[in-house]
Design a protein around this motif. Structure first.
Motif, PDB file in Angstrom:
ATOM      1  N   PRO A   9       0.829  -1.204   0.000  1.00 46.62           N
ATOM      2  CA  PRO A   9       0.000   0.000   0.000  1.00 46.62           C
ATOM      3  C   PRO A   9       0.861   1.251   0.000  1.00 46.62           C
ATOM      4  CG  PRO A   9      -0.024  -1.051   2.166  1.00 46.62           C
ATOM      5  CD  PRO A   9       0.670  -1.989   1.234  1.00 46.62           C
ATOM      6  N   ARG A  10       0.332   2.268  -0.620  1.00 44.14           N
ATOM      7  CA  ARG A  10       1.053   3.538  -0.698  1.00 44.14           C
ATOM      8  C   ARG A  10       0.905   4.265   0.621  1.00 44.14           C
ATOM      9  NH1 ARG A  10       4.641   4.692  -4.322  1.00 44.14           N
ATOM     10  NH2 ARG A  10       3.878   6.831  -4.631  1.00 44.14           N
ATOM     11  N   ARG A  11       1.918   4.147   1.432  1.00 40.96           N
ATOM     12  CA  ARG A  11       1.903   4.778   2.738  1.00 40.96           C
ATOM     13  C   ARG A  11       2.187   6.267   2.589  1.00 40.96           C
ATOM     14  NH1 ARG A  11       2.247   1.194   6.755  1.00 40.96           N
ATOM     15  NH2 ARG A  11       3.196   2.716   8.149  1.00 40.96           N
ATOM     16  N   PRO A  12       1.908   7.048   3.659  1.00 44.16           N
ATOM     17  CA  PRO A  12       2.187   8.484   3.574  1.00 44.16           C
ATOM     18  C   PRO A  12       3.666   8.756   3.303  1.00 44.16           C
ATOM     19  CG  PRO A  12       0.801   7.991   5.473  1.00 44.16           C
ATOM     20  CD  PRO A  12       1.247   6.695   4.916  1.00 44.16           C
ATOM     21  N   LEU A  13       3.907   9.793   2.542  1.00 39.24           N
ATOM     22  CA  LEU A  13       5.272  10.161   2.166  1.00 39.24           C
ATOM     23  C   LEU A  13       5.999  10.782   3.361  1.00 39.24           C
ATOM     24  CD1 LEU A  13       7.096  10.192  -0.376  1.00 39.24           C
ATOM     25  CD2 LEU A  13       6.329  12.561  -0.734  1.00 39.24           C
ATOM     26  N   THR A  14       7.268  10.478   3.495  1.00 43.44           N
ATOM     27  CA  THR A  14       8.097  11.030   4.574  1.00 43.44           C
ATOM     28  C   THR A  14       9.182  11.905   3.962  1.00 43.44           C
ATOM     29  OG1 THR A  14       9.496   9.062   4.570  1.00 43.44           O
ATOM     30  CG2 THR A  14       7.633   9.090   6.115  1.00 43.44           C
ATOM     31  N   LEU A  15       9.796  12.747   4.808  1.00 42.18           N
ATOM     32  CA  LEU A  15      10.830  13.658   4.317  1.00 42.18           C
ATOM     33  C   LEU A  15      12.052  12.920   3.766  1.00 42.18           C
ATOM     34  CD1 LEU A  15      10.692  16.498   7.009  1.00 42.18           C
ATOM     35  CD2 LEU A  15       9.916  16.587   4.627  1.00 42.18           C
ATOM     36  N   MET A  34       3.561  18.824   5.944  1.00 45.37           N
ATOM     37  CA  MET A  34       3.395  19.265   4.555  1.00 45.37           C
ATOM     38  C   MET A  34       3.121  18.086   3.620  1.00 45.37           C
ATOM     39  SD  MET A  34       6.430  22.079   4.225  1.00 45.37           S
ATOM     40  CE  MET A  34       6.475  23.551   5.227  1.00 45.37           C
ATOM     41  N   LEU A  35       3.682  16.916   3.962  1.00 46.39           N
ATOM     42  CA  LEU A  35       3.522  15.740   3.115  1.00 46.39           C
ATOM     43  C   LEU A  35       2.262  14.938   3.473  1.00 46.39           C
ATOM     44  CD1 LEU A  35       7.224  14.547   3.181  1.00 46.39           C
ATOM     45  CD2 LEU A  35       6.111  16.027   1.498  1.00 46.39           C
ATOM     46  N   ARG A  36       1.513  15.381   4.472  1.00 43.02           N
ATOM     47  CA  ARG A  36       0.291  14.696   4.867  1.00 43.02           C
ATOM     48  C   ARG A  36      -0.965  15.544   4.634  1.00 43.02           C
ATOM     49  NH1 ARG A  36       2.707  12.318  10.572  1.00 43.02           N
ATOM     50  NH2 ARG A  36       4.296  10.970   9.601  1.00 43.02           N
ATOM     51  N   LYS A  47       2.943   6.835 -10.561  1.00 40.02           N
ATOM     52  CA  LYS A  47       2.698   6.095  -9.329  1.00 40.02           C
ATOM     53  C   LYS A  47       1.295   6.423  -8.822  1.00 40.02           C
ATOM     54  CE  LYS A  47       7.562   6.164  -7.945  1.00 40.02           C
ATOM     55  NZ  LYS A  47       8.509   6.574  -6.881  1.00 40.02           N
ATOM     56  N   PRO A  48       0.675   5.498  -8.122  1.00 40.47           N
ATOM     57  CA  PRO A  48      -0.667   5.780  -7.588  1.00 40.47           C
ATOM     58  C   PRO A  48      -0.625   6.821  -6.488  1.00 40.47           C
ATOM     59  CG  PRO A  48       0.129   3.648  -6.815  1.00 40.47           C
ATOM     60  CD  PRO A  48       1.108   4.122  -7.856  1.00 40.47           C
ATOM     61  N   GLN A  49      -1.777   7.379  -6.214  1.00 37.65           N
ATOM     62  CA  GLN A  49      -1.864   8.426  -5.200  1.00 37.65           C
ATOM     63  C   GLN A  49      -1.581   7.851  -3.815  1.00 37.65           C
ATOM     64  OE1 GLN A  49      -2.435  11.581  -5.946  1.00 37.65           O
ATOM     65  NE2 GLN A  49      -2.369  12.346  -3.851  1.00 37.65           N
ATOM     66  N   ARG A  50      -0.823   8.608  -3.029  1.00 37.20           N
ATOM     67  CA  ARG A  50      -0.486   8.171  -1.680  1.00 37.20           C
ATOM     68  C   ARG A  50      -1.611   8.534  -0.712  1.00 37.20           C
ATOM     69  NH1 ARG A  50       4.737   6.784  -0.261  1.00 37.20           N
ATOM     70  NH2 ARG A  50       6.305   6.925  -1.906  1.00 37.20           N
ATOM     71  N   ASN A  51      -1.666   7.780   0.370  1.00 44.76           N
ATOM     72  CA  ASN A  51      -2.609   8.053   1.439  1.00 44.76           C
ATOM     73  C   ASN A  51      -1.974   9.021   2.429  1.00 44.76           C
ATOM     74  OD1 ASN A  51      -4.651   8.053   3.241  1.00 44.76           O
ATOM     75  ND2 ASN A  51      -4.601   5.868   3.712  1.00 44.76           N
ATOM     76  N   CYS A  52      -2.662  10.100   2.753  1.00 46.35           N
ATOM     77  CA  CYS A  52      -2.117  11.117   3.643  1.00 46.35           C
ATOM     78  C   CYS A  52      -2.398  10.835   5.114  1.00 46.35           C
ATOM     79  CB  CYS A  52      -2.684  12.490   3.287  1.00 46.35           C
ATOM     80  SG  CYS A  52      -2.183  13.064   1.643  1.00 46.35           S
ATOM     81  N   TYR A  53      -3.062   9.730   5.408  1.00 39.66           N
ATOM     82  CA  TYR A  53      -3.354   9.396   6.795  1.00 39.66           C
ATOM     83  C   TYR A  53      -2.228   8.532   7.366  1.00 39.66           C
ATOM     84  CZ  TYR A  53      -8.015  11.011   5.610  1.00 39.66           C
ATOM     85  OH  TYR A  53      -9.058  11.777   5.206  1.00 39.66           O
TER      86      TYR A  53
END
Length: 240
Positions: A9-15, A34-36, A47-53
């Motif tokens: 799964p596309r987890r939230p992006l980190t710095l 900012m990334l959430r 790439k598929p859209q990431r989840n911000c949660y």
């Protein structure tokens, strides 16, 4: 997705995952918030859209945990819990006032006080079979009755292919149109007046009569000035 399996799964992006020159690169002070934020986060190319949660780890099991309320199969084998039968409550039947009133009259009781005392002494209740309406008068059902819903009639495919219902509808519309035309003609027909009737059937012409002196009305159509009939014939023969 690779090799027929499902991708992680596309987890939230980190710095640390933000590379220089990528879509979500931030200049200056960068924060994880900012990334959430879905309004600020930009979609990554290919790439598929990431989840911000914020999601739990990979070892987390989703769903509702239900605690066991019994011992499972061992407890079921060890003992057998059976449902206890319910004791049906005895229904108290209503009083049979017809029988009690009949007995009170035979005994000679007529006043309200005597009837009440008789009701207390002779408490007669209705019988179960008499009180139950279904048992007293069961419905009369014919011997050849078939229970259930009647089957739906077959669809007349031959009439549908021939457009029979369309032709019937067209005939009804034609008849309705003809009836409306006849009704409209009756309404639009001009009624006859005295003037139109006199034009079609004029009155006979009245003969014109001239005015005469009253004392000459009885003389006749021709005034005779001859002394006698011979003189008149003589004058007539001379003129002709």
């Amino acid at each position: 997705m690779a090799g027929g399996g499902t991708a992680a799964p596309r987890r939230p992006l980190t710095l640390p995952e933000v590379e220089p020159g990528s879509e979500n690169e931030r200049l200056g002070v960068a924060r994880d918030s900012m990334l959430r934020n879905p309004l600020i986060l930009k979609a990554e190319l290919g790439k598929p859209q990431r989840n911000c949660y914020t999601l739990p780890g990979f070892d987390f099991s989703y769903g509702l945990y239900v605690h066991r309320t019994d011992g499972g199969v061992p407890e079921a084998i060890g003992q057998w819990n059976t449902a206890k039968p319910r004791t049906g409550s005895v229904q108290k039947m209503p009083r049979d006032f017809i029988t009690m009133n009949r007995g009170a009259l035979k005994a000679g009781y007529t006043t309200a006080r005597e009837l009440n005392l008789y009701y207390k002494a002779k408490d007669i209740r209705c019988k179960d079979d008499e009180y139950n309406r279904f048992k007293r008068c069961p419905p009369k059902v014919p011997a050849d009755l078939t229970y259930g819903i009647t089957a739906r009639p077959c669809t007349p495919l031959f009439d549908l292919l021939q457009h029979k219902y369309k032709e019937l509808w067209m005939e009804q519309q034609r008849a309705l149109t003809a009836a409306q035309r006849v009704e409209k003609k009756k309404k639009d027909k001009v009624r006859e007046t005295r003037t139109t009737l006199l034009r079609k059937h004029p009155l006979p012409a009245k003969e014109e009569s001239f005015w005469h002196l009253p004392h000459l009305e009885k003389v006749g159509p021709h005034l005779s000035t001859f002394p006698d009939r011979d003189a008149r014939k003589k004058a007539f023969s001379a003129s002709h």
